[in-house]
Structure formats: structure tokens, C-alpha cells
Design an enzyme around this catalytic site. Structure first.
Site, mmCIF file in Angstrom:
data_model
loop_
_atom_site.group_PDB
_atom_site.id
_atom_site.type_symbol
_atom_site.label_atom_id
_atom_site.label_comp_id
_atom_site.label_asym_id
_atom_site.label_seq_id
_atom_site.Cartn_x
_atom_site.Cartn_y
_atom_site.Cartn_z
ATOM 1 N N GLY A 1 0.838 -1.198 0.000
ATOM 2 C CA GLY A 1 0.000 0.000 0.000
ATOM 3 C C GLY A 1 0.864 1.236 0.000
ATOM 4 N N HIS B 1 -4.188 1.177 7.690
ATOM 5 C CA HIS B 1 -2.845 1.761 7.720
ATOM 6 C C HIS B 1 -2.748 2.931 6.728
ATOM 7 C CE1 HIS B 1 1.726 1.208 7.852
ATOM 8 N NE2 HIS B 1 1.541 2.027 6.846
ATOM 9 N N GLU B 2 -3.244 2.705 5.507
ATOM 10 C CA GLU B 2 -3.091 3.735 4.458
ATOM 11 C C GLU B 2 -3.986 4.942 4.725
ATOM 12 O OE1 GLU B 2 -0.555 3.469 2.748
ATOM 13 O OE2 GLU B 2 -0.215 1.340 3.107
ATOM 14 N N CYS C 1 6.154 -0.109 7.142
ATOM 15 C CA CYS C 1 5.752 1.083 6.390
ATOM 16 C C CYS C 1 6.936 1.519 5.534
ATOM 17 C CB CYS C 1 5.360 2.191 7.360
ATOM 18 S SG CYS C 1 4.820 3.700 6.545
ATOM 19 N N LEU C 2 6.669 1.839 4.270
ATOM 20 C CA LEU C 2 7.747 2.262 3.370
ATOM 21 C C LEU C 2 8.390 3.568 3.843
ATOM 22 C CD1 LEU C 2 6.128 1.403 -0.082
ATOM 23 C CD2 LEU C 2 7.879 0.111 1.165
ATOM 24 N N GLN D 1 2.920 9.944 1.284
ATOM 25 C CA GLN D 1 4.206 9.245 1.294
ATOM 26 C C GLN D 1 5.054 9.565 0.072
ATOM 27 O OE1 GLN D 1 2.411 5.188 2.265
ATOM 28 N NE2 GLN D 1 4.385 5.117 3.307
ATOM 29 N N HIS E 1 -2.559 7.320 7.115
ATOM 30 C CA HIS E 1 -1.557 8.234 6.540
ATOM 31 C C HIS E 1 -2.202 9.550 6.091
ATOM 32 C CE1 HIS E 1 2.313 6.231 6.416
ATOM 33 N NE2 HIS E 1 1.822 5.133 5.873
HETATM 34 NI NI NI Z 1 2.782 3.297 5.712
#
Ligand code: NI
Length: 180
Positions: free
Chosen positions: A47, A143-144, A101-102, A52, A147
Site C-alpha cells: 500500500g 494503515h493507508e 511502512c515504506l 508518502q 496516513h
Molecule cells: Ni505506511
């Protein structure tokens, strides 16, 4: 198509509330969505939220690859773009699961999430779309969408000892097992 630079924790774009998208049917937005999918698959991740990649707008992309499809969930989900997504929890049950998480590379944590959610959003043509998600897919969505409100998974964790480096993931799995 292009790979986008991913913001890392500490960059303020990850801590602001993102703006709703007024005109989803926009070539620039469609290009951003395509680049986000490419960046997510390249990372690789499951995701990615627009902040991000330094775009403070309410859009996420995600997918559930076949090897991550779990039994409670709907199985594999091809890459999907959600504009202005809104989640509603179904039931009160929270389940602890592993997340990374990226924007926080190298770490994993145990995070409580709703087991099942209803999602509603717009597609890139501005048409309403909706569905229900469970298991891993529900976790990705929560999670997304977090953000988009400047929330990182670390903020949702109950115990800081539930955070570990990727190489120590076995210990996190043991902690999760011990709680079941
Ligand atoms: Ni993340």
C-alpha cells in the site's frame, strides 16, 4: 510512468491532514495514481498513500498479492486506487498483526486493527465505489487511510516493545502467538 521518492518519517508531509480531492477526473491525478502504483510495486509494498510521495491529498493505492491473501480476506486484490476513502469499522473486534511502512524502513510492529471494515471512495472517474474488507486487506486500508490524517502505525501500537527490526521479526511473531 515514474518511480516517486518516498517520504521518510520525520518529513512533515507525513504528519499533516491531507486535503480532499475536489476533481478526481483529472489527468494529473491519474498520472500520480499510476506512478504511485508503480512505486508501490517496485518497493515492494502492499500500500502507498499520497503523502508518502509528498502529495498531501486524500488518495491511496494498495493491493493484496496472491501470496499474502489470507483465509478471512477476499483473497488476491489487484492494484486499486481509492480517492477520498472513508472507512467504517464493522464490529468492535481488534486484532494484533504485523505492519511495516515504506516511510519507516527496516522496522515492523504489532498493531491492533479492526478485523473488518466497510470502505467507500471515488474512483479516478469520480464514480462512487465501495466494499467490505477483512483480514490483511482491512489492515492495509486502515494503515493507508491513517496516513491521510498524519497518523503512522507507531501511533497505534500499544506497547513499544512490540517494535523490532525486520531481522528480529521471529520474536514479534512469538509475542503475537503468546497473546492468542
Ligand atoms: Ni505506511
Amino acid at each position: 510512468m515514474a518511480l516517486l521518492k518516498i517520504a521518510r518519517m520525520g518529513h512533515p508531509v507525513l504528519r499533516r491532514r491531507c486535503d480532499p480531492i475536489e476533481v478526481p477526473d483529472d489527468p494529473e491525478l491519474a498520472r500520480l495514481a499510476r506512478d504511485m502504483v508503480e512505486t508501490m510495486l517496485d518497493a515492494p509494498g502492499v500500500g502507498l498513500a499520497a503523502p508518502q510521495v509528498h502529495a498531501a491529498v486524500r488518495m491511496i493505492v494498495y493491493h493484496v498479492p496472491a501470496e499474502r491473501a489470507d483465509e478471512e480476506g477476499p483473497g488476491e486484490v489487484a492494484p486499486r486506487v481509492l480517492v477520498n476513502p472513508v472507512l467504517t469499522a464493522i464490529g468492535d473486534r481488534l486484532v494484533g498483526g504485523l505492519e511495516g511502512c515504506l516511510s519507516i524502513p527496516g522496522l515492523r510492529g504489532i498493531v491492533p486493527r479492526h478485523e473488518t471494515v466497510h470502505w467507500a471512495a471515488l474512483d479516478l472517474m469520480g464514480r462512487p465505489i465501495e466494499g467490505e474488507a477483512a483480514g490483511f486487506e482491512a489492515r492495509i486500508l486502515q494503515h493507508e487511510v491513517d496516513h491521510l490524517d498524519g497518523v503512522l502505525y507507531l501511533d497505534r501500537m500499544i506497547d513499544p516493545a512490540d517494535l523490532a527490526f525486520d531481522s528480529e521479526i521471529g520474536h514479534l511473531l512469538e509475542r503475537m502467538e503468546a497473546r492468542r
